[in-house]
Design a protein around this motif. Structure first.
Motif: not given
Length: 506
Positions: A83-91, A116-123, A158-163
């Motif tokens: 696990l790497p350090p947490l990336a900044p949240p995607r804006k 479902m994570v992938t669909v959330a990222r796509l949309l 969090r760098d891909e999808v806000h959950i």
């Protein structure tokens, strides 16, 4: 030893320091101690939190002895488990909230969560932590946070999808809000979600997918989204510390006794009732399974001819058949075998031949103290999580049926360096078993035929098979996530069909 009262102590202090007399009641003393304790624990929590993010060598052994079951044995690409350090949240501007209710067992839900994570990222949606199935055959009351580390799930992606853990209050029934409910079309591609699903969020703001199994296609999905499916599966979904601790203990106990085979013996009541497979069952058992099949309306097929299913290779191997196949594959009587399954239908009567041939058979219930498993009783998915961890870590994995657990474990083992997984060709095996048992095929010829039939079914690298307009018949993405197993020109060499048989077979 002289015992002084509180008043005596105060008098001594007064005599020695007449200008600094500070009367202290017992309440003040205890208040000081409580505050000190809280301060110390706060510091400790911060230290642990920092370690979770950065993993410095000094603290690694203190906070987490093992971050995962194992590491990839081949350097295919960077491990998601490191696990790497947490990336900044995607804006991004969210187009709405996606609420999902998963259906099925643990591994069907696991794959659905990745989709479902992938669909959330796509949309560009905000995803609410998924709800798990509580109404299926198993009636497991577990919530997401009972099985998976929810904080890690949210932070690591969090760098891909806000959950978020729950919808904002304004979208609750208390305020008269009702989410739009639907289930997406199975095996859908990027175009379907962009053109058919995305517009719904402009109108409804919250869309609730009430079925999530196989709602994203195996193939024809952009590479970055395929890799995100892998990232969620291999990095984002970690089991809770309670499950991981016990899972690691099971693996350690087994490994201390040598190498071991994980046999996913899918000969359980729900599978037999669903599939209509009754080979080896008594008449009374066959009737019981049929009644159960009719009791669940979402099991669509009711009238099933068991022997036809078996000849088509659509039935799980029975414990007796599995015994013969293990012997034919060359496993000796000294082989340590872990049974990765729930309660076997027919119990000890059906397991007797397997135990006679392989005395070193164990399962979680025999390796652990009952008190250790007590917290997991009546929580089928949590028990399945333990079997999942052991199966992924085993030296050899053998499923007797190609259900969701078999496929997801197979994919995990490919990701970890194409670890040996023997994937039975059940249609061919039924043919050979019947010939041997009716006396037509001698043992030596039977054993040779079984081994030859599985030379290229040992978990070697190969291209995932795609079949146009027949997604149910093609290879499952999560069983062979080839997009995530290698990079560059090395991939074509590794996945070349001509080289599949030359992969590691030890």
């Amino acid at each position: 030893m002289e015992v002084r009262s509180e008043n005596n102590i105060q008098q001594v202090r007064s005599d020695k320091f007449p200008s600094q007399v500070i009367p202290r009641t017992r309440l003040q003393v205890w208040f000081f101690r409580v505050c000190s304790t809280i301060l110390l624990w706060t510091c400790l929590v911060h230290i642990v939190a920092v370690d979770e993010l950065w993993h410095p060598p000094l603290l690694t052994g203190f906070t987490s002895r093992i971050s995962w079951i194992t590491r990839p044995s081949l350097n295919l690409q960077h491990s998601f488990h490191a696990l790497p350090p947490l990336a900044p949240p995607r804006k991004y501007k969210s187009n709405g909230f996606l609420k999902v209710s998963c259906n099925g067992g643990l591994n069907q839900m696991r794959a659905a969560i990745c989709d479902m994570v992938t669909v959330a990222r796509l949309l560009n949606l905000t995803l609410v932590v998924p709800e798990l199935d509580k109404k299926s055959f198993w009636a497991d009351p577990s919530d997401f946070e009972d099985i998976f580390n929810v904080r890690h799930f949210i932070d690591s992606l969090r760098d891909e999808v806000h959950i978020i853990k729950r919808l904002p209050k304004r979208f609750s029934r208390k305020y008269g809000f009702e989410a739009f409910k639907m289930h997406p079309v199975s095996w859908s591609n990027e175009k379907y979600y962009l053109e058919q699903i995305l517009p719904l969020f402009s109108k409804h703001k919250v869309v609730h997918f009430n079925r999530t199994d196989t709602r994203l296609a195996n193939n024809g999905i952009p590479l970055d989204l395929q890799k995100l499916r892998c990232r969620v599966n291999f990095q984002g979904l970690k089991f809770t510390p309670q499950i991981e601790t016990l899972g690691h203990k099971l693996v350690r106990i087994l490994q201390e006794k040598g190498s071991f085979v994980a046999l996913h013996l899918r000969y359980e009541m729900d599978m037999l009732a669903f599939s209509g497979c009754t080979h080896g069952c008594t008449v009374e058992e066959a009737e019981e399974l049929k009644r159960l099949r009719y009791a669940y309306p979402w099991w669509r097929e009711k009238e099933i001819v068991s022997e036809e299913r078996r000849q088509q290779g659509l039935c799980p191997l029975t414990p007796e058949e599995a015994t013969l196949i293990l012997q034919a594959l060359g496993f000796s009587k000294e082989t340590q075998i872990y049974i990765a399954s729930g309660e076997i239908y027919g119990s000890e009567r059906r397991l007797a031949p397997l135990k006679a041939a392989f005395p070193r058979i164990v399962k979680k219930e025999t390796l652990l103290d009952p008190a250790e498993l007590q917290q997991f009783w009546n929580h089928t998915s949590q028990m399945a999580a333990l079997d999942f961890m052991v199966s992924v870590a085993s030296n050899t994995f053998i499923p007797t049926y190609d259900g969701n657990m078999a496929k997801v474990v197979e994919g995990h083992r490919r990701y970890l360096g194409f670890k040996k997984s023997i994937l039975p060709d059940r249609k061919k095996l039924v043919e050979l078993l019947d010939l041997h048992q009716n006396g037509t095929l001698p043992w030596d010829d039977f054993a040779l035929a079984v081994r030859q039939a599985h030379e290229k079914r040992m978990g070697q690298p190969f291209h995932r098979r795609a079949i146009q307009d027949k997604p149910k018949e093609e290879d499952y993405f999560y069983a062979n996530p080839q997009e995530c197993l290698c990079e560059g020109t090395y991939c074509e060499d590794l996945l070349s069909p001509g080289k599949s048989s030359q992969a590691t077979m030890t």
